[in-house]
Design a protein around this motif. Structure first.
Motif, PDB file in Angstrom:
ATOM      1  N   THR A   6       0.947   4.099  -2.916  1.00  0.00           N
ATOM      2  CA  THR A   6       0.715   5.503  -2.587  1.00  0.00           C
ATOM      3  C   THR A   6       1.843   6.383  -3.114  1.00  0.00           C
ATOM      4  O   THR A   6       1.599   7.456  -3.675  1.00  0.00           O
ATOM      5  CB  THR A   6       0.568   5.682  -1.062  1.00  0.00           C
ATOM      6  OG1 THR A   6      -0.541   4.918  -0.615  1.00  0.00           O
ATOM      7  CG2 THR A   6       0.370   7.131  -0.684  1.00  0.00           C
ATOM      8  N   GLN A   7       3.078   5.920  -2.952  1.00  0.00           N
ATOM      9  CA  GLN A   7       4.218   6.694  -3.434  1.00  0.00           C
ATOM     10  C   GLN A   7       4.200   6.827  -4.957  1.00  0.00           C
ATOM     11  O   GLN A   7       4.506   7.899  -5.498  1.00  0.00           O
ATOM     12  CB  GLN A   7       5.531   6.050  -2.968  1.00  0.00           C
ATOM     13  CG  GLN A   7       5.743   6.105  -1.469  1.00  0.00           C
ATOM     14  CD  GLN A   7       5.685   7.520  -0.924  1.00  0.00           C
ATOM     15  OE1 GLN A   7       6.401   8.402  -1.364  1.00  0.00           O
ATOM     16  NE2 GLN A   7       4.810   7.755   0.043  1.00  0.00           N
TER      17      GLN A   7
ATOM     18  N   THR B 286       1.522   6.768  -6.839  1.00  0.00           N
ATOM     19  CA  THR B 286       0.423   7.686  -7.146  1.00  0.00           C
ATOM     20  C   THR B 286       0.854   9.130  -6.923  1.00  0.00           C
ATOM     21  O   THR B 286       0.572  10.004  -7.753  1.00  0.00           O
ATOM     22  CB  THR B 286      -0.806   7.357  -6.275  1.00  0.00           C
ATOM     23  OG1 THR B 286      -1.213   6.015  -6.547  1.00  0.00           O
ATOM     24  CG2 THR B 286      -1.959   8.308  -6.560  1.00  0.00           C
ATOM     25  N   LEU B 287       1.539   9.379  -5.832  1.00  0.00           N
ATOM     26  CA  LEU B 287       2.021  10.738  -5.551  1.00  0.00           C
ATOM     27  C   LEU B 287       3.005  11.214  -6.621  1.00  0.00           C
ATOM     28  O   LEU B 287       2.970  12.380  -7.032  1.00  0.00           O
ATOM     29  CB  LEU B 287       2.669  10.808  -4.172  1.00  0.00           C
ATOM     30  CG  LEU B 287       1.713  10.714  -2.989  1.00  0.00           C
ATOM     31  CD1 LEU B 287       2.490  10.614  -1.682  1.00  0.00           C
ATOM     32  CD2 LEU B 287       0.764  11.894  -2.959  1.00  0.00           C
TER      33      LEU B 287
ATOM     34  N   SER C  65       0.829  -1.206   0.000  1.00  0.00           N
ATOM     35  CA  SER C  65       0.000   0.000   0.000  1.00  0.00           C
ATOM     36  C   SER C  65       0.862   1.253   0.000  1.00  0.00           C
ATOM     37  O   SER C  65       0.563   2.229  -0.697  1.00  0.00           O
ATOM     38  CB  SER C  65      -0.925   0.024   1.223  1.00  0.00           C
ATOM     39  OG  SER C  65      -1.848  -1.027   1.165  1.00  0.00           O
ATOM     40  N   TYR C  66       1.938   1.233   0.772  1.00  0.00           N
ATOM     41  CA  TYR C  66       2.843   2.380   0.825  1.00  0.00           C
ATOM     42  C   TYR C  66       3.459   2.638  -0.552  1.00  0.00           C
ATOM     43  O   TYR C  66       3.497   3.770  -1.024  1.00  0.00           O
ATOM     44  CB  TYR C  66       3.941   2.140   1.865  1.00  0.00           C
ATOM     45  CG  TYR C  66       4.963   3.238   1.904  1.00  0.00           C
ATOM     46  CD1 TYR C  66       4.688   4.440   2.549  1.00  0.00           C
ATOM     47  CD2 TYR C  66       6.193   3.097   1.283  1.00  0.00           C
ATOM     48  CE1 TYR C  66       5.621   5.474   2.579  1.00  0.00           C
ATOM     49  CE2 TYR C  66       7.135   4.117   1.305  1.00  0.00           C
ATOM     50  CZ  TYR C  66       6.841   5.300   1.954  1.00  0.00           C
ATOM     51  OH  TYR C  66       7.763   6.312   1.967  1.00  0.00           O
TER      52      TYR C  66
END
Length: 92
Positions: free
Chosen positions: A52-53, A55-56, A48-49
């Protein structure tokens, strides 16, 4: 998504670290860790991390692109294609 069920005190994390890690990996839902009744940290599984990274990073690229468009730093498709063809022919 409701995070209220995933709020645990730090003492729970200390006593059940292996179980917490297994739950994070299985459910892929963030867990909020509190200390003295205040939220202090958010735990997430590695997958998940990483997602997220990524996506950012994509959002940052989009923001930079939008900034270039607003500043007028754009080129027509024809100009870009011509530049690419010129580089290809020079490399051959």
């Amino acid at each position: 998504m409701r995070y209220s069920t995933q709020v645990k005190p730090i003492s729970y994390l200390k006593a059940n670290a292996a179980e917490v890690l297994a739950t994070l990996a299985k459910q892929r839902v963030p867990m909020i860790i509190t200390q003295n009744g205040e939220a202090k940290a958010v735990l997430v599984d590695v997958a998940s991390y990483e997602a997220t990274q990524e996506t950012l990073a994509l959002l940052k690229l989009l923001a930079l692109g939008n900034r270039d468009v607003e500043a007028g730093n754009v080129a027509s498709v024809a100009d870009v294609v011509a530049r690419i063809r010129k580089k290809r022919s020079a490399a051959e």
